[in-house]
Design an enzyme around this catalytic site. Structure first.
Site, mmCIF file in Angstrom:
data_model
loop_
_atom_site.group_PDB
_atom_site.id
_atom_site.type_symbol
_atom_site.label_atom_id
_atom_site.label_comp_id
_atom_site.label_asym_id
_atom_site.label_seq_id
_atom_site.Cartn_x
_atom_site.Cartn_y
_atom_site.Cartn_z
ATOM 1 N N ASP A 1 19.307 -48.133 32.528
ATOM 2 C CA ASP A 1 19.710 -46.801 32.980
ATOM 3 C C ASP A 1 20.490 -46.149 31.833
ATOM 4 O O ASP A 1 20.937 -46.826 30.896
ATOM 5 C CB ASP A 1 20.543 -46.865 34.260
ATOM 6 C CG ASP A 1 20.547 -45.513 34.993
ATOM 7 O OD1 ASP A 1 20.152 -44.493 34.382
ATOM 8 O OD2 ASP A 1 20.944 -45.476 36.167
HETATM 9 C C1 BGC Z 1 20.257 -41.975 36.459
HETATM 10 C C2 BGC Z 1 18.792 -42.353 36.443
HETATM 11 C C3 BGC Z 1 18.022 -41.340 35.642
HETATM 12 C C4 BGC Z 1 18.614 -41.243 34.248
HETATM 13 C C5 BGC Z 1 17.907 -40.259 33.346
HETATM 14 C C6 BGC Z 1 20.796 -41.692 35.091
HETATM 15 O O1 BGC Z 1 22.047 -41.119 35.171
HETATM 16 O O2 BGC Z 1 20.997 -42.979 37.096
HETATM 17 O O3 BGC Z 1 18.289 -42.443 37.743
HETATM 18 O O4 BGC Z 1 16.670 -41.675 35.618
HETATM 19 O O5 BGC Z 1 19.957 -40.841 34.363
HETATM 20 O O6 BGC Z 1 18.188 -38.953 33.679
#
Ligand code: BGC
Length: 738
Positions: free
Chosen positions: A281
């Site tokens: 993540d």
């Molecule tokens: C989120 C993810 C997301 C990623 C990219 C993160 O803050 O937890 O779900 O895909 O950002 O935007």
């Protein structure tokens, strides 16, 4: 030279071994044999890997953000305002990876000119359809928009279970039950991947609240985890084969999810045989050696982490042996294999593809309509009758649009938000309303009525306007977004008082809820009807009106339990302090696998509305429940009849309750079907039960065990329904993996 010769020899060897027809071997481009689509993904990845330099390998395992961030400029090769980018290797004909969020459609990171795309209703709304086909078509639609927008990786496939009704990302997920969640998300992933776009199962694992998400330690024992959160991921993996898995922000039993050998190496890759790649993540990586050796394959958007952990640091770690070369090769192999397997190499994406927004709005509308849950309908106040003279519509900007949830999953509406300037205007805002006006859609269906709108800010004014109306529609809303949790289960901004005042003035008050998930309803007894409309997406206003007027017979069923009060929850008060992002803390999931209705059953609690609940404008009868067993699998069948006066869809649910064996809770959802029937029509339903839903997990032997004995099968309308019918079945003892 040496590697080119090796490749040619390998191609020849494959042809001799019969793996390739001789003609295929003849046409293999000798310098790029991995581009031969007739070879399997494993072979192609092996060949491509052999041709790569160490620098090219390292390039695959570290990604960039698609926007300026924390003083760092966007990598110009990334698509603007996108979630991420991984450089390709043009020399070898291997395309770059372009990543976009997420589960409701093609999202944009904050910026002046976000992409305007079609939004599905919230994940919980799709889950509430209990309709596999709708979940698939929604996935296929957003995957097509991703492809047309130049993306070949979609960060969609949110599987986290609703353990915590206040979790600010529940609207991105699919509810509290591992079977329902996995079934619906698997279909979405299949739909996305049908476009040759890699989907991403996330956030692995037990990322079940937002408060303190970067610092919290989720504590749960292995067996409980395998029967709840992990089971949902496992079933999605088996059904949909997602190309990638995103490890989560939180720690699990002490180790960060993205450096958890247990989660990534043991459970995901070894026990479940995951063949794709694990991406982190955004901002979830904390180390080089521990992460790489624990099974992380790709550092996403390094700008979010403290360092380019999978850049020079990884090169050095491999050079000095802290990370084996074979591990780096495996990281790259997994990414390449996924690209070949999902068709990313053979079907390259280009930006600027045509999007049929009108057709896609209809896909979103069907999903929204079937996901709406009619919670209460006293005196059949709904569907709205023709001939009303005055209809009063109150609140939630229902004159212009429907609310959307905030954060990375936010899809910017075509034509822009119907309302602007509501705080927070920056991350995880802005607060956006899809410009699909419930008011206009209502007025269009009631040409003879005076339809009046009030914003609801003045409860007394709303009540007095409502007093002489034929029917009052109060729209209530709860905005929430990523990185936040709801501060309580109550509707914010005095809306409870507004609804109570209006309902007191006019008992024909229908409440339409645009909430992320479960809320308390202190006014429930005074209101005539309640329709849970969730975040209804691009066509939400139309969808709501069609259900209110009976053009669509509501058929949604709750994917989560609605508690009567926070005191009924395993954690009456949410752990952590939203203002403190530094002090580490743990959340102990003492309820184990007894999530949602299972917890309520176990504790003998009566919810406000149970899991699985939802009314219709018609009625259904169930007969002939029978069981058989084939190859150790329990099969259940029964007949459903529409006994009412209008066409409708039903969701008959099967629960299994052990009579002797001890499970985490008295019963589990074991299957369901969604059927559409004309008045008087019947259909036979047959359900095969996944054996894991009849077993408990034994951590020591890493196997599932069915205990010999009697099990009660209930055919029910919700988890709190004693059962329209029930039978007993006897199961034999059985042990199996994985
Ligand atoms: C989120 C993810 C997301 C990623 C990219 C993160 O803050 O937890 O779900 O895909 O950002 O935007």
């Amino acid at each position: 030279m040496k590697s080119a010769l090796n490749l040619r020899l390998l191609a020849l060897a494959l042809a001799i071994a019969g793996a390739l027809p001789a003609s295929a071997a003849d046409t293999v481009p000798t310098n790029r044999p991995w581009l031969d689509a007739r070879l399997g993904a494993d072979q192609r990845a092996t060949l491509a890997l052999q041709a790569m330099t160490q620098q090219e390998k390292l390039g695959w395992v570290m990604g960039w953000f698609g926007n300026d961030f924390a003083g760092k400029k966007r990598n110009p090769a990334a698509l603007p305002l996108s979630a991420g980018y991984i450089a390709g290797v043009p020399r070898l004909g291997l395309p770059a990876l372009f990543e976009t969020d997420a589960g409701l459609g093609v999202a944009s990171q904050a910026g002046k000119t976000p992409r305007e795309r079609t939004s599905l209703p919230s994940g919980l709304a799709t889950a509430a359809t209990w309709d596999r086909k709708l979940a698939y078509s929604g996935g296929a639609m957003i995957g097509a928009e991703a492809r047309a927008s130049g993306f070949n990786v979609m960060l969609a496939g949110g599987v986290n279970l609703l353990r915590e009704p206040r979790n600010g990302r529940n609207f991105e997920y699919a509810g509290e039950d591992p079977l329902l969640t996995s079934t619906m998300v698997a279909q979405q992933i299949k739909g996305i991947q049908s476009n040759h776009v890699i989907a991403t199962m996330k956030h692995f694992a037990v990322n079940d609240q937002e408060t303190g998400r970067f610092i919290l330690d989720s504590r749960i024992d292995d067996a409980s985890n395998r029967m709840s959160d992990l089971l949902a991921f496992q079933l999605v993996l088996e059904q949909a084969d997602p190309g990638s898995v995103m490890c989560a922000y939180n720690r699990l039993n002490g180790a960060y999810a993205c450096e958890s050998d247990y989660l990534l190496n043991q459970v995901l890759k070894k026990d479940w045989g995951f063949k794709g790649y694990v991406m982190s993540d955004w901002g979830a990586v904390h180390s080089t050696v521990a992460s790489a050796n624990s099974g992380l394959d790709q550092q996403s958007a390094w700008e979010f982490d403290k360092s380019q952990y999978f850049g020079n640091a990884l090169e050095e770690a491999v050079a000095n042996g802290h990370v084996p070369q074979a591990r780096l090769d495996n990281m790259v192999f997994r990414i390449l294999r996924t690209m070949f397997d999902k068709g990313v190499v053979d079907h390259p994406v280009t930006e600027g593809g045509a999007i049929d927004f009108a057709a896609h709005a209809l896909v979103s509308r069907s999903d929204a309509e079937d996901g709406m849950v009619l919670l209460k309908n006293a005196g059949s106040v709904l569907p709205l009758k023709a001939g009303a003279k005055k209809i009063v519509v109150i609140g939630a900007h229902a004159d212009v649009g429907v609310l959307a949830g905030g954060g990375s999953s936010l899809v910017y509406p075509v034509g822009g938000s119907a309302v602007t300037g509501i705080a927070p205007t920056t991350w995880p805002g802005p607060v956006v309303y899809h410009p699909s006006s419930p008011l206009k859609a209502i007025q269009a269906r009631a040409p003879g009525a005076r339809v009046v709108y009030l914003d609801g800010l003045d409860a007394a004014a709303a009540a007095s306007a409502a007093a002489d109306a034929d029917v009052v529609l109060v729209f209530a809303q709860q905005w929430i977004g990523e990185a936040l949790d709801a501060v309580s289960l109550s509707l914010p901004d005095n809306q409870d008082a507004l609804i109570a005042a209006v309902a007191k003035a006019n008992p024909k008050t229908v409440v339409v809820l645009e909430t992320a998930g479960p809320v308390l309803m202190p006014w429930l007894d005074q209101s005539a009807a309640v329709l849970q409309a969730w975040y209804a997406g691009t066509s939400g206003g139309e969808a709501i009106a069609r259900v209110l007027f009976g053009e669509v017979n509501p058929s949604g069923r709750l994917p989560a339990t609605y508690p009567a009060s926070a005191s009924q929850l395993p954690r009456p008060v949410l752990d952590g302090d939203p203002k403190d992002e530094k002090t580490r803390f743990a959340v102990t999931y003492h309820e184990g696998a007894a999530i949602g209705y299972k917890w309520f059953d176990l504790k003998g609690l009566k919810p406000l509305f149970p899991f699985g609940h939802g009314l219709s404008y018609t009625q259904f009868a169930y007969t002939g429940l029978a069981a058989s067993q084939k190859d150790g699998k329990l099969q259940l069948r029964f007949k459903v009849t529409n006994t009412g006066a209008v066409k409708g869809k039903d969701v008959p649910q099967l629960y299994v309750a052990p009579q002797g064996a001890k499970w985490e809770a008295p019963k589990r959802l074991a299957g369901w079907d969604k059927v559409e029937l004309a008045p008087g029509e019947s259909t036979e339903v047959s359900v095969t039960v996944d054996p894991r839903l009849l077993a408990t997990y034994d951590s020591r032997s890493k196997s599932w065990r069915v205990v010999k004995g009697s099990y009660k099968v209930l055919l029910a309308r919700s988890a709190a329904d004693a059962g329209a019918a029930s039978i007993n079945v006897v199961l034999e003892a059985r042990t199996f993996k994985p």
